[in-house]
Design an enzyme around this catalytic site. Structure first.
Site, PDB file in Angstrom:
ATOM      1  N   HIS A   1      -9.149  -2.091   7.395  1.00  0.00           N
ATOM      2  CA  HIS A   1     -10.238  -1.112   7.565  1.00  0.00           C
ATOM      3  C   HIS A   1     -11.611  -1.712   7.862  1.00  0.00           C
ATOM      4  O   HIS A   1     -12.567  -0.954   8.016  1.00  0.00           O
ATOM      5  CB  HIS A   1     -10.374  -0.193   6.337  1.00  0.00           C
ATOM      6  CG  HIS A   1      -9.326   0.867   6.235  1.00  0.00           C
ATOM      7  ND1 HIS A   1      -9.365   2.036   6.957  1.00  0.00           N
ATOM      8  CD2 HIS A   1      -8.197   0.939   5.486  1.00  0.00           C
ATOM      9  CE1 HIS A   1      -8.310   2.773   6.659  1.00  0.00           C
ATOM     10  NE2 HIS A   1      -7.580   2.139   5.780  1.00  0.00           N
TER      11      HIS A   1
ATOM     12  N   ASP B   1       2.329   1.986   3.859  1.00  0.00           N
ATOM     13  CA  ASP B   1       1.368   3.098   3.897  1.00  0.00           C
ATOM     14  C   ASP B   1       2.053   4.444   3.672  1.00  0.00           C
ATOM     15  O   ASP B   1       1.575   5.493   4.143  1.00  0.00           O
ATOM     16  CB  ASP B   1       0.593   3.113   5.214  1.00  0.00           C
ATOM     17  CG  ASP B   1      -0.808   3.728   5.085  1.00  0.00           C
ATOM     18  OD1 ASP B   1      -1.150   4.179   3.981  1.00  0.00           O
ATOM     19  OD2 ASP B   1      -1.539   3.751   6.089  1.00  0.00           O
TER      20      ASP B   1
ATOM     21  N   HIS C   1       0.827  -1.211   0.000  1.00  0.00           N
ATOM     22  CA  HIS C   1       0.000   0.000   0.000  1.00  0.00           C
ATOM     23  C   HIS C   1       0.858   1.255   0.000  1.00  0.00           C
ATOM     24  O   HIS C   1       1.651   1.487   0.913  1.00  0.00           O
ATOM     25  CB  HIS C   1      -0.910   0.015   1.239  1.00  0.00           C
ATOM     26  CG  HIS C   1      -2.020   1.012   1.154  1.00  0.00           C
ATOM     27  ND1 HIS C   1      -3.244   0.727   0.587  1.00  0.00           N
ATOM     28  CD2 HIS C   1      -2.096   2.301   1.548  1.00  0.00           C
ATOM     29  CE1 HIS C   1      -4.026   1.788   0.650  1.00  0.00           C
ATOM     30  NE2 HIS C   1      -3.339   2.775   1.226  1.00  0.00           N
TER      31      HIS C   1
ATOM     32  N   HIS D   1     -13.349   1.782   3.708  1.00  0.00           N
ATOM     33  CA  HIS D   1     -12.310   2.642   4.268  1.00  0.00           C
ATOM     34  C   HIS D   1     -12.787   2.981   5.678  1.00  0.00           C
ATOM     35  O   HIS D   1     -13.053   2.071   6.462  1.00  0.00           O
ATOM     36  CB  HIS D   1     -12.064   3.887   3.401  1.00  0.00           C
ATOM     37  CG  HIS D   1     -10.847   4.637   3.820  1.00  0.00           C
ATOM     38  ND1 HIS D   1     -10.898   5.866   4.438  1.00  0.00           N
ATOM     39  CD2 HIS D   1      -9.536   4.313   3.746  1.00  0.00           C
ATOM     40  CE1 HIS D   1      -9.682   6.269   4.734  1.00  0.00           C
ATOM     41  NE2 HIS D   1      -8.825   5.345   4.321  1.00  0.00           N
TER      42      HIS D   1
ATOM     43  N   GLU E   1      -8.864   1.465  -2.543  1.00  0.00           N
ATOM     44  CA  GLU E   1      -8.981   1.519  -1.086  1.00  0.00           C
ATOM     45  C   GLU E   1     -10.348   2.049  -0.672  1.00  0.00           C
ATOM     46  O   GLU E   1     -10.528   3.236  -0.429  1.00  0.00           O
ATOM     47  CB  GLU E   1      -7.874   2.390  -0.489  1.00  0.00           C
ATOM     48  CG  GLU E   1      -7.852   2.321   1.028  1.00  0.00           C
ATOM     49  CD  GLU E   1      -6.789   3.189   1.652  1.00  0.00           C
ATOM     50  OE1 GLU E   1      -6.491   2.989   2.843  1.00  0.00           O
ATOM     51  OE2 GLU E   1      -6.248   4.084   0.965  1.00  0.00           O
TER      52      GLU E   1
ATOM     53  N   ASP F   1       0.270   5.545  -1.129  1.00  0.00           N
ATOM     54  CA  ASP F   1      -0.721   6.543  -1.541  1.00  0.00           C
ATOM     55  C   ASP F   1      -0.146   7.656  -2.403  1.00  0.00           C
ATOM     56  O   ASP F   1      -0.718   8.753  -2.459  1.00  0.00           O
ATOM     57  CB  ASP F   1      -1.390   7.150  -0.312  1.00  0.00           C
ATOM     58  CG  ASP F   1      -2.476   6.262   0.268  1.00  0.00           C
ATOM     59  OD1 ASP F   1      -3.515   6.099  -0.393  1.00  0.00           O
ATOM     60  OD2 ASP F   1      -2.286   5.715   1.365  1.00  0.00           O
TER      61      ASP F   1
END
Length: 419
Positions: free
Chosen positions: A220, A310, A44, A174, A147, A46
């Site tokens: 999540h 992340d 993951h 999420h 996501e 972003d």
């Protein structure tokens, strides 16, 4: 300076840095050797969302060779030996029931354009074999994970279309419920349960993801959803960016009884580096992160652990892990703690490759099954922004604001003229 010359300069700088640091730390020397043999696959990142926030997705306005405002850029990727990355196609919960689908497709588009703009660095990937092929070519395999289930707007057709565009995992929620699944905040008692886990349509989503060969991401979601999916999914599941609840009691982390079920399902938990999930505080270090790797390995075995940093999606990172270039430091720490070469290679990428291959095998075994075309019941998704075309109910199309003004202004004018 031309791009080719810049690339050469980057490699020279990295070689010098490696020579100095490796001479001081034999564990780091071994870590880099193992990372040259097995691709580091991160679950993951972003960066695509940062491209929207900072440049409104105008990649023409940024050069990832030189831009240093994010945790991730090309020099950092090279130094961090990033073999494969699931780039997150994320849009906020505020877009649910509005323009979530459009925005998500734009984030998918950004990933494709990143690969097109930097073909010597990124190779778009949609299979386990693609990851291995990219690694052989010394490129970073670039995969897409969506996501948040709100991104499909309760539509299996949208789910299938995203798969066709290369999306290879969906995070079921999420930090908001969808009309068919509960999110992790319910486990904090800050929100009431809406579906007791998955609704009947939510179970359709799981079955269709198995048929497609799309990884099911349980980061999540509530513990109830975790349990339901682990029970019903034919394919292994992933936690793309979650850590161990026993080490940090944050509800975004994975409790031990779920780690045991992940082992039984032959899935994977990819450790998140966000300080709040590592130490349940604002500060953390590399050793704290390694504690999560150790605990997941202890409970579920080395075959269920992976990396899910992340980066570019969090505001606080451990000391020594400030950007993607620093990931080899975690590998060195695991070796320092007695992890074998085989265990490290499994965590780097072997486990995720195994999960993907098994998911692809399940997909291939289900080729004769027809796509599920049963829609979610209209009453479960009815809202002012949604029409009911196709449903056996009177259509209640939303009135466009401009249309309403066009109709109401003459009426108001006539009312005034009669006073």
């Amino acid at each position: 300076m031309e791009s080719r010359d810049l690339t050469k300069l980057i490699f020279v700088v990295l070689w010098v840095k490696c020579f100095v640091s490796c001479a001081e730390d034999p564990h780091l020397t071994r870590a880099l050797q193992l990372m040259s043999e097995t691709p580091l696959i991160d679950g993951h990142n972003d960066l695509p969302w940062q491209m929207r926030l900072r440049f409104n997705n105008q990649l023409s306005k940024v050069d990832l060779n030189t831009y240093n405002g994010t945790h991730t850029n090309i020099p950092k990727i090279k130094e961090g030996r990033l073999g494969a990355q699931f780039w997150s196609a994320y849009v906020p919960c505020a877009s649910q029931y509005k323009d979530a689908v459009r925005q998500t497709f734009e984030q998918i588009d950004v990933v494709h354009r990143m690969c097109q703009k930097y073909p010597n660095v990124f190779m778009f990937a949609s299979s386990s074999q693609d990851i291995l092929d990219a690694f052989e070519q010394n490129k970073t395999a670039s995969l897409i994970g969506v996501e948040g289930g709100h991104s499909i707007d309760s539509s299996l057709g949208t789910l299938r279309t995203m798969y066709q565009l290369g999306v290879r995992y969906l995070t079921l929620t999420h930090s908001c419920n969808t009309p068919w699944a509960d999110n992790w905040l319910e486990d904090t008692s800050s929100e009431p349960s809406q579906h007791n886990g998955l609704s009947p349509f939510g179970k359709q989503v799981i079955t269709e993801m198995n048929r497609l060969g799309m990884l099911i991401d349980l980061a999540h979601v509530t513990v109830k959803v975790m349990e339901q999916v682990l029970e019903m999914s034919q394919a292994p599941v992933i936690f793309s960016h979650s850590s161990a609840y026993s080490i940090c009691n944050h509800k975004r982390n994975v409790p031990d009884h779920i780690l045991t079920k992940v082992k039984e399902k032959k899935g994977i938990v990819m450790v998140n580096f966000y300080n709040d999930y590592v130490t349940c505080s604002k500060t953390a270090n590399i050793s704290d992160v390694a504690d999560h790797f150790d605990h997941i390995k202890k409970v579920g075995g080395p075959e269920i652990v992976g990396f899910g940093g992340d980066y570019d999606g969090v505001t606080r990172l451990p000391q020594g892990l400030e950007d993607v270039s620093k990931v080899p430091n975690v590998v060195a720490e695991l070796l320092r703690r007695g992890w074998t070469d085989e265990d490290v290679k499994a965590a780097l990428g072997g486990n995720l490759l195994r999960v993907m291959k098994k998911t692809e095998e399940i997909r291939d075994s289900l080729r004769s099954r027809e796509p599920d075309d049963a829609p979610i019941p209209y009453e479960q998704v009815e809202n002012p922004c949604r029409t009911s075309y196709g449903y056996d109910v009177p259509n209640r199309a939303p009135v466009h604001l401009l249309s309403a003004v066009t109709v109401l202004l003459p009426v108001a004018f006539l009312a005034l003229s009669h006073e």
